[in-house]
Scaffold this motif. Structure first.
Motif, PDB file in Angstrom:
ATOM      1  N   ASN A  63      -8.181   3.202  -4.791  1.00  0.00           N
ATOM      2  CA  ASN A  63      -7.820   1.951  -5.467  1.00  0.00           C
ATOM      3  C   ASN A  63      -6.691   1.214  -4.751  1.00  0.00           C
ATOM      4  OD1 ASN A  63      -9.695   2.431  -7.491  1.00  0.00           O
ATOM      5  ND2 ASN A  63      -8.227   3.461  -8.823  1.00  0.00           N
ATOM      6  N   GLY A  64      -6.327   1.678  -3.568  1.00  0.00           N
ATOM      7  CA  GLY A  64      -5.162   1.127  -2.889  1.00  0.00           C
ATOM      8  C   GLY A  64      -5.463   0.217  -1.717  1.00  0.00           C
ATOM      9  N   ASP A  65      -6.582  -0.478  -1.745  1.00  0.00           N
ATOM     10  CA  ASP A  65      -6.923  -1.392  -0.651  1.00  0.00           C
ATOM     11  C   ASP A  65      -6.140  -2.689  -0.806  1.00  0.00           C
ATOM     12  OD1 ASP A  65      -7.987  -2.954   1.337  1.00  0.00           O
ATOM     13  OD2 ASP A  65     -10.000  -3.084   0.457  1.00  0.00           O
ATOM     14  N   THR A  66      -5.098  -2.850  -0.017  1.00  0.00           N
ATOM     15  CA  THR A  66      -4.301  -4.079  -0.061  1.00  0.00           C
ATOM     16  C   THR A  66      -4.673  -5.032   1.083  1.00  0.00           C
ATOM     17  OG1 THR A  66      -2.561  -3.025   1.269  1.00  0.00           O
ATOM     18  CG2 THR A  66      -2.331  -2.927  -1.139  1.00  0.00           C
ATOM     19  N   PHE A  67      -5.697  -4.681   1.849  1.00  0.00           N
ATOM     20  CA  PHE A  67      -6.058  -5.480   3.020  1.00  0.00           C
ATOM     21  C   PHE A  67      -7.271  -6.379   2.785  1.00  0.00           C
ATOM     22  CE2 PHE A  67      -3.343  -2.242   4.707  1.00  0.00           C
ATOM     23  CZ  PHE A  67      -2.631  -2.880   5.697  1.00  0.00           C
ATOM     24  N   SER A  68      -8.168  -5.995   1.887  1.00  0.00           N
ATOM     25  CA  SER A  68      -9.352  -6.814   1.632  1.00  0.00           C
ATOM     26  C   SER A  68      -9.088  -8.039   0.762  1.00  0.00           C
ATOM     27  CB  SER A  68     -10.449  -5.944   0.991  1.00  0.00           C
ATOM     28  OG  SER A  68     -10.862  -4.931   1.864  1.00  0.00           O
ATOM     29  N   PRO A  69      -8.241  -7.942  -0.290  1.00  0.00           N
ATOM     30  CA  PRO A  69      -8.037  -9.094  -1.165  1.00  0.00           C
ATOM     31  C   PRO A  69      -7.408 -10.278  -0.433  1.00  0.00           C
ATOM     32  CG  PRO A  69      -7.215  -7.078  -2.180  1.00  0.00           C
ATOM     33  CD  PRO A  69      -7.497  -6.757  -0.755  1.00  0.00           C
ATOM     34  N   ASN A  70      -7.698 -11.471  -0.923  1.00  0.00           N
ATOM     35  CA  ASN A  70      -7.024 -12.659  -0.427  1.00  0.00           C
ATOM     36  C   ASN A  70      -5.524 -12.474  -0.627  1.00  0.00           C
ATOM     37  OD1 ASN A  70      -5.791 -15.523  -0.875  1.00  0.00           O
ATOM     38  ND2 ASN A  70      -7.779 -15.903   0.099  1.00  0.00           N
ATOM     39  N   GLY A 125       3.252  10.260  -7.311  1.00  0.00           N
ATOM     40  CA  GLY A 125       3.892  10.496  -8.592  1.00  0.00           C
ATOM     41  C   GLY A 125       2.906  10.934  -9.661  1.00  0.00           C
ATOM     42  N   TYR A 126       1.726  10.329  -9.655  1.00  0.00           N
ATOM     43  CA  TYR A 126       0.676  10.694 -10.624  1.00  0.00           C
ATOM     44  C   TYR A 126       0.311  12.169 -10.488  1.00  0.00           C
ATOM     45  CZ  TYR A 126      -4.009  10.811 -12.760  1.00  0.00           C
ATOM     46  OH  TYR A 126      -5.116  11.132 -13.514  1.00  0.00           O
ATOM     47  N   HIS A 127       0.026  12.602  -9.263  1.00  0.00           N
ATOM     48  CA  HIS A 127      -0.412  13.980  -9.052  1.00  0.00           C
ATOM     49  C   HIS A 127       0.746  14.975  -9.155  1.00  0.00           C
ATOM     50  CE1 HIS A 127      -4.572  13.010  -8.143  1.00  0.00           C
ATOM     51  NE2 HIS A 127      -4.135  11.982  -7.424  1.00  0.00           N
ATOM     52  N   GLU A 128       1.941  14.550  -8.777  1.00  0.00           N
ATOM     53  CA  GLU A 128       3.128  15.391  -8.954  1.00  0.00           C
ATOM     54  C   GLU A 128       3.296  15.752 -10.426  1.00  0.00           C
ATOM     55  OE1 GLU A 128       6.944  17.005  -9.538  1.00  0.00           O
ATOM     56  OE2 GLU A 128       5.747  16.983  -7.693  1.00  0.00           O
ATOM     57  N   ASN A 129       3.173  14.752 -11.283  1.00  0.00           N
ATOM     58  CA  ASN A 129       3.359  15.013 -12.710  1.00  0.00           C
ATOM     59  C   ASN A 129       2.199  15.809 -13.294  1.00  0.00           C
ATOM     60  OD1 ASN A 129       4.925  14.635 -15.145  1.00  0.00           O
ATOM     61  ND2 ASN A 129       3.308  13.249 -15.836  1.00  0.00           N
ATOM     62  N   ASN A 130       0.973  15.516 -12.858  1.00  0.00           N
ATOM     63  CA  ASN A 130      -0.182  16.287 -13.342  1.00  0.00           C
ATOM     64  C   ASN A 130      -0.073  17.751 -12.962  1.00  0.00           C
ATOM     65  OD1 ASN A 130      -1.436  14.191 -14.607  1.00  0.00           O
ATOM     66  ND2 ASN A 130      -3.258  14.168 -13.308  1.00  0.00           N
ATOM     67  N   LEU A 133       2.968  -0.152  -7.328  1.00  0.00           N
ATOM     68  CA  LEU A 133       3.491   1.183  -7.634  1.00  0.00           C
ATOM     69  C   LEU A 133       2.909   1.675  -8.951  1.00  0.00           C
ATOM     70  CD1 LEU A 133       5.416   3.592  -7.300  1.00  0.00           C
ATOM     71  CD2 LEU A 133       7.221   2.189  -8.332  1.00  0.00           C
ATOM     72  N   LYS A 134       2.912   0.808  -9.945  1.00  0.00           N
ATOM     73  CA  LYS A 134       2.396   1.175 -11.263  1.00  0.00           C
ATOM     74  C   LYS A 134       0.909   1.516 -11.194  1.00  0.00           C
ATOM     75  CE  LYS A 134       2.630  -0.383 -16.068  1.00  0.00           C
ATOM     76  NZ  LYS A 134       3.091  -1.487 -16.967  1.00  0.00           N
ATOM     77  N   LYS A 135       0.153   0.777 -10.368  1.00  0.00           N
ATOM     78  CA  LYS A 135      -1.274   1.053 -10.214  1.00  0.00           C
ATOM     79  C   LYS A 135      -1.504   2.459  -9.681  1.00  0.00           C
ATOM     80  CE  LYS A 135      -5.500  -0.982  -8.260  1.00  0.00           C
ATOM     81  NZ  LYS A 135      -6.060  -2.089  -7.441  1.00  0.00           N
ATOM     82  N   GLY A 136      -0.692   2.868  -8.700  1.00  0.00           N
ATOM     83  CA  GLY A 136      -0.804   4.221  -8.174  1.00  0.00           C
ATOM     84  C   GLY A 136      -0.428   5.259  -9.207  1.00  0.00           C
ATOM     85  N   LEU A 137       0.627   4.971  -9.973  1.00  0.00           N
ATOM     86  CA  LEU A 137       1.104   5.907 -10.987  1.00  0.00           C
ATOM     87  C   LEU A 137       0.112   6.107 -12.116  1.00  0.00           C
ATOM     88  CD1 LEU A 137       4.846   4.773 -11.253  1.00  0.00           C
ATOM     89  CD2 LEU A 137       4.073   7.093 -10.679  1.00  0.00           C
ATOM     90  N   THR A 138      -0.665   5.072 -12.431  1.00  0.00           N
ATOM     91  CA  THR A 138      -1.576   5.153 -13.567  1.00  0.00           C
ATOM     92  C   THR A 138      -2.977   5.608 -13.194  1.00  0.00           C
ATOM     93  OG1 THR A 138      -2.028   2.778 -13.344  1.00  0.00           O
ATOM     94  CG2 THR A 138      -0.349   3.430 -14.937  1.00  0.00           C
ATOM     95  N   THR A 139      -3.391   5.377 -11.928  1.00  0.00           N
ATOM     96  CA  THR A 139      -4.753   5.764 -11.539  1.00  0.00           C
ATOM     97  C   THR A 139      -4.800   7.050 -10.724  1.00  0.00           C
ATOM     98  OG1 THR A 139      -4.801   4.532  -9.438  1.00  0.00           O
ATOM     99  CG2 THR A 139      -5.373   3.319 -11.462  1.00  0.00           C
ATOM    100  N   GLN A 163       0.832  -1.203   0.000  1.00  0.00           N
ATOM    101  CA  GLN A 163       0.000   0.000   0.000  1.00  0.00           C
ATOM    102  C   GLN A 163       0.871   1.260   0.000  1.00  0.00           C
ATOM    103  OE1 GLN A 163      -2.535   1.297   3.465  1.00  0.00           O
ATOM    104  NE2 GLN A 163      -4.194   0.767   2.039  1.00  0.00           N
ATOM    105  N   ALA A 164       1.994   1.227   0.722  1.00  0.00           N
ATOM    106  CA  ALA A 164       2.908   2.378   0.714  1.00  0.00           C
ATOM    107  C   ALA A 164       3.499   2.573  -0.685  1.00  0.00           C
ATOM    108  CB  ALA A 164       4.015   2.186   1.742  1.00  0.00           C
ATOM    109  N   ASP A 165       3.762   1.473  -1.391  1.00  0.00           N
ATOM    110  CA  ASP A 165       4.204   1.581  -2.784  1.00  0.00           C
ATOM    111  C   ASP A 165       3.121   2.236  -3.638  1.00  0.00           C
ATOM    112  OD1 ASP A 165       6.742   0.463  -2.518  1.00  0.00           O
ATOM    113  OD2 ASP A 165       6.071  -1.570  -2.941  1.00  0.00           O
ATOM    114  N   PHE A 166       1.881   1.800  -3.432  1.00  0.00           N
ATOM    115  CA  PHE A 166       0.760   2.374  -4.169  1.00  0.00           C
ATOM    116  C   PHE A 166       0.642   3.870  -3.893  1.00  0.00           C
ATOM    117  CE2 PHE A 166      -3.675   3.762  -4.140  1.00  0.00           C
ATOM    118  CZ  PHE A 166      -4.047   3.505  -5.454  1.00  0.00           C
ATOM    119  N   TYR A 167       0.743   4.250  -2.620  1.00  0.00           N
ATOM    120  CA  TYR A 167       0.645   5.669  -2.274  1.00  0.00           C
ATOM    121  C   TYR A 167       1.788   6.474  -2.903  1.00  0.00           C
ATOM    122  CZ  TYR A 167      -2.992   4.692   1.225  1.00  0.00           C
ATOM    123  OH  TYR A 167      -4.151   4.326   1.860  1.00  0.00           O
TER     124      TYR A 167
END
Length: 288
Positions: A277-284, A211-216, A266-272, A202-206
């Motif tokens: 979208n960063g819930d890493t606790f609910s999935p199996n 990065g996404y918003h920095e570039n935007n 990380l890529k998911k955070g960068l693209t979305t 999740q920290a990678d996602f954040y």
């Protein structure tokens, strides 16, 4: 990254050139072993481990030495302050959208060893976040180690490292970090490691969201920047590091995530750019 003219954060505690001497309690040698193993498994010591060594168990003194940073180190210090400032801008906006107020962490620059609110650490630890004092700690020599030992280099790769630790601060402010650590203290080592992996991914996602918003916001990313960060995520995966160190992997001991997982989140955070979208606790766990 294009950072010319960008502001530097004032939330910085520069302790470079100060040494931490242990008077009592756990020796720095013992701490270094914990820190080094944590670095080998992903780049930021488990705060749950560090918190076992409290300030109360150690009496320290700090003395100013004849320390003169190199020009390259000063460039990295300026860069780190600019990246921290960018995380402040991005997360202030993101928290406002959630109806919350972002309280930025302090960046502590140190050389050699340091005493944090979570205990003592050395340069071998790599960067880490301590929720006890809401600070991100980094010895800037870590970036040279990244390049020399892991082949991970580039300004956006370095920015990713800082943004990942700030990601842990975001988790702290949202209550995720304390909830995870409380649960880790009540379960088996295997389950605790799996919770740790969820936190790190999740920290990678954040970091990616930043990065996404920095570039935007600033159009700061240049050709190759994203590849630098994604390559770094690959080479700090638990499986990659264990193969390099031991010639094999030990999945039950993973506590930061595999190369593929770290790269993907990380890529998911960068693209979305969407914190939801960063819930890493609910999935199996097997589907992370």
């Amino acid at each position: 990254m294009k950072l010319t003219g960008r502001r530097e954060s004032s939330n910085v505690d520069d302790r470079r050139g100060k040494s931490t001497a242990t008077k009592a309690g756990l020796s720095l040698g013992g701490i270094a072993v914990v820190a080094l193993m944590a670095w080998l498994t992903g780049g930021s010591p488990l705060e749950a481990v560090l918190q076992e060594v409290t300030s109360a168990s150690m009496q320290t003194t700090q003395t100013t030495e004849g320390y003169t940073p190199t020009a390259q180190e000063e460039e990295l210090a300026t860069f780190s302050k600019q990246i921290l400032a960018s995380t402040e801008d991005v997360w202030t906006e993101q928290f406002k959208k959630m109806g919350k107020t972002y309280q930025p962490p302090t960046l502590v620059l140190f050389s050699g060893s340091v005493q944090s609110g979570c205990g003592g650490a050395t340069a071998s630890s790599g960067p880490f976040y301590c929720s006890a004092d809401q600070s991100v700690y980094i010895d800037l020599s870590f970036f040279s180690s990244m390049k020399q030992q892991l082949g991970a280099d580039g300004d956006f790769a370095y920015a990713y490292v800082i943004a990942h630790e700030v990601g842990h601060h975001v988790q702290y402010l949202l209550g995720t970090l304390d909830q995870a650590h409380n649960k880790m203290s009540r379960v088996s080592e295997k389950e605790s490691n799996q919770i740790s992996v969820r936190l790190e991914l999740q920290a990678d996602f954040y970091a990616g969201v930043w990065g996404y918003h920095e570039n935007n916001k600033y159009k700061s990313l240049e050709d190759g920047d994203i590849e630098e960060a994604l390559n770094t995520a690959m080479v700090i995966g638990d499986d990659y590091l264990q193969k390099q160190a031991y010639g094999r992997t030990m999945p039950e001991s993973f506590n930061h995530g595999t190369s593929e997982q770290r790269n993907r989140w990380l890529k998911k955070g960068l693209t979305t750019g969407n914190i939801n979208n960063g819930d890493t606790f609910s999935p199996n766990y097997s589907n992370l």
